[in-house]
Design a protein around this motif. Sequence first.
Motif, PDB file in Angstrom:
ATOM      1  N   UNK A  28      -4.233 -10.158  -4.666  1.00 50.91           N
ATOM      2  CA  UNK A  28      -4.427  -8.856  -4.025  1.00 50.91           C
ATOM      3  C   UNK A  28      -3.745  -8.806  -2.666  1.00 50.91           C
ATOM      4  N   UNK A  29      -3.857  -9.908  -1.899  1.00 51.64           N
ATOM      5  CA  UNK A  29      -3.175  -9.952  -0.599  1.00 51.64           C
ATOM      6  C   UNK A  29      -1.664  -9.874  -0.774  1.00 51.64           C
ATOM      7  N   UNK A  30      -1.142 -10.613  -1.751  1.00 55.50           N
ATOM      8  CA  UNK A  30       0.307 -10.613  -1.990  1.00 55.50           C
ATOM      9  C   UNK A  30       0.802  -9.226  -2.382  1.00 55.50           C
ATOM     10  N   UNK A  31      -0.075  -8.461  -3.042  1.00 56.13           N
ATOM     11  CA  UNK A  31       0.289  -7.100  -3.452  1.00 56.13           C
ATOM     12  C   UNK A  31       0.025  -6.070  -2.348  1.00 56.13           C
ATOM     13  N   UNK A  32      -0.388  -6.570  -1.164  1.00 55.74           N
ATOM     14  CA  UNK A  32      -0.646  -5.710   0.000  1.00 55.74           C
ATOM     15  C   UNK A  32      -1.762  -4.708  -0.274  1.00 55.74           C
ATOM     16  N   UNK A  33      -2.811  -5.181  -0.936  1.00 55.54           N
ATOM     17  CA  UNK A  33      -3.952  -4.327  -1.253  1.00 55.54           C
ATOM     18  C   UNK A  33      -5.096  -4.566  -0.264  1.00 55.54           C
ATOM     19  N   UNK A  34      -5.978  -3.573  -0.174  1.00 58.31           N
ATOM     20  CA  UNK A  34      -7.165  -3.719   0.669  1.00 58.31           C
ATOM     21  C   UNK A  34      -8.182  -4.574  -0.083  1.00 58.31           C
ATOM     22  N   UNK A  35      -8.440  -5.768   0.418  1.00 59.69           N
ATOM     23  CA  UNK A  35      -9.324  -6.690  -0.291  1.00 59.69           C
ATOM     24  C   UNK A  35     -10.125  -7.514   0.703  1.00 59.69           C
ATOM     25  N   UNK A  36     -11.370  -7.770   0.351  1.00 58.10           N
ATOM     26  CA  UNK A  36     -12.229  -8.665   1.122  1.00 58.10           C
ATOM     27  C   UNK A  36     -12.666  -9.802   0.219  1.00 58.10           C
ATOM     28  N   UNK A  37     -12.886 -10.965   0.830  1.00 60.63           N
ATOM     29  CA  UNK A  37     -13.251 -12.153   0.049  1.00 60.63           C
ATOM     30  C   UNK A  37     -14.370 -12.921   0.749  1.00 60.63           C
ATOM     31  N   UNK A  38     -15.420 -13.226  -0.017  1.00 56.90           N
ATOM     32  CA  UNK A  38     -16.531 -14.031   0.479  1.00 56.90           C
ATOM     33  C   UNK A  38     -16.821 -15.131  -0.531  1.00 56.90           C
ATOM     34  N   UNK A  39     -16.931 -16.352  -0.063  1.00 59.27           N
ATOM     35  CA  UNK A  39     -17.463 -17.430  -0.898  1.00 59.27           C
ATOM     36  C   UNK A  39     -18.825 -17.793  -0.334  1.00 59.27           C
TER      37      UNK A  39
END
Length: 591
Positions: free
Chosen positions: A339-350
């Motif tokens: 998603x980051x590589x595609x320049x999308x709005x994304x959040x990530x939590x582990x």
Amino acid sequence: MDKPPLITETKTLKLELPPEGLKLEHGGVLPEVEIAYETCGRLSEARDNVVFICHALTGDAHVAGMYAGEDKPTGWWSNMVRPGGGIDTDRYFVVCANILGGCKGTTGPASTNPATGRPYGSAFPEITVGDIVDVHKRFLEQLGFQRIYAVLGGSFGGMQAAEFGVRFPGFSEKCVLVATGPSLTTQALAFDIVGREAILNDPNWRGGDYYDGERPNAGLAQARKLAHITYLSNEMMKEKFGRRLRALPKDSLEQLTSAFKEQFEVESYLAHQGRKFTARFDANSYIRITEAMDYYDLAAGFKTLTDSVARSTSRTLIVALSGDWLFLPRQSEALARAFHAAKKEVSYFCIPAEAGHDAFLTHIDQLVGVLGDFLTMKPVPPDAPLPEEKLKDYAKLIDMMPRDIRSVLDLACSDGSLLARIAARHPGVSCTGIDINCGVLSRVMRAGHDAILADIDEGLKIVPNNTFDCAVLSESLQVMKHPDKVLDELLRVAPVGLVSFPNFGLWKVRLGLLFRGRMPKTKRLPHTWYNTPNIHLCTVRDFFDLCREKNIETESVAYLATHAFSKLLIAIGLKNFGASRVLVKIRRKPV
């Protein structure tokens, strides 16, 4: 005061299909399809608060609440979907439907085949995740929803939610993927294969046409037991069962023999899960749905996973569980990286979850906050009061940012005060914060920013090269375990960086060491030596030396001070002596 539990009911809807029926991806056709579904919450007048939940492998439409006559909630996610919950039914209209191929009201192998008047059984066609999602999209549109607020799911439900985003871009404003991945790992595939073989080898299987006699419950129970092993972590298994033995009843030889067969507590638990499962699930459905899951690959039909998720227009939240070994955190990381590589709005939590995969259902304290904050996120103007000195420093940093940027990453963003001011000054800029504190970062996300839960010292592996136009590290360099590596990462993910830090070369610090012989305490360094988070203090010269060693260009420098004498020292050229804090704009020198 606790609110009364939700009362729900299962409804059915017959899909409006063309005369030729529903064509499936593998060539099969279903002449008619019924959908079993449940809803809770109230639909807004604008019909813009619909949240569709995709259930997991053996789930159903009963996601929340309880049926009339029950004395407690029985929905499989009642602890999440409730008034005031992470998925707040006072705010959202929640819809959940049983999947195609299931056995809880939606058309599946146990449903009546109109052509024969008997259950489909072995005649039920192969299905794919694409078929499942297509049916649910048709279902939602038939309910009158041309666009929904959010689609979300955990485990196999997360695969469906991801497919929704890629297959139907623009249909859902937001997308949540919990404890899932773009495809199964080889190990997870192996568990499913062995589970299906247990069913196929059951004498009562009869090619899948067993509805007029004994069912293949022994094989289905074995498949369930095998799957259940993957739902719990080793730590949870050890905590719940260890190697403890059951107390053996001695009333009769028959009881003693039966107890011996289930001697370990974990053995008894698995046997119970198997028996319970056969009472509510159909073996044919299990075969068809696990096959759909096993063959699913979000990247199929595209050159890369990045190309696949590039189709999605939904703002996306990806949540991994640290103790999950069915859907590993690295699978969620791969999704986030794409998603980051595609320049999308994304959040990530582990999220820490020692319980394993099922923790998204059972251990949800942190997950409630994260999901709730993501669903309610909206831009909020900066309102937290800050000292005037801090406000001036932030303003100077923002002034030094490159022009015409579209994205900013704030490393160690803390409460998001700087991000809020960047967003206020540059409304069109996409702002993302990274921090190690889950609760604080979740609130940053709630304020309208994308978020990444990560320890910066361990690297930014989910962020591809040059994902952002600018990266900021504000007054946190000195708390990093490896400041040199952090600078490398900062200039890997963005071509330009802004770094500020307290200057250990300040005259007050030097005099304190000279005359008192003790580690100094100042406004910028208020901690005593034994409890300070500042483990790598440096002077201006030290930082410049590191930049030269790292082949980093210092494009511009702002020497900051509050004390009048300090400002005088800076003015006469004694910058390392007078600056209490330093702001440096850096970039990687061409090789």
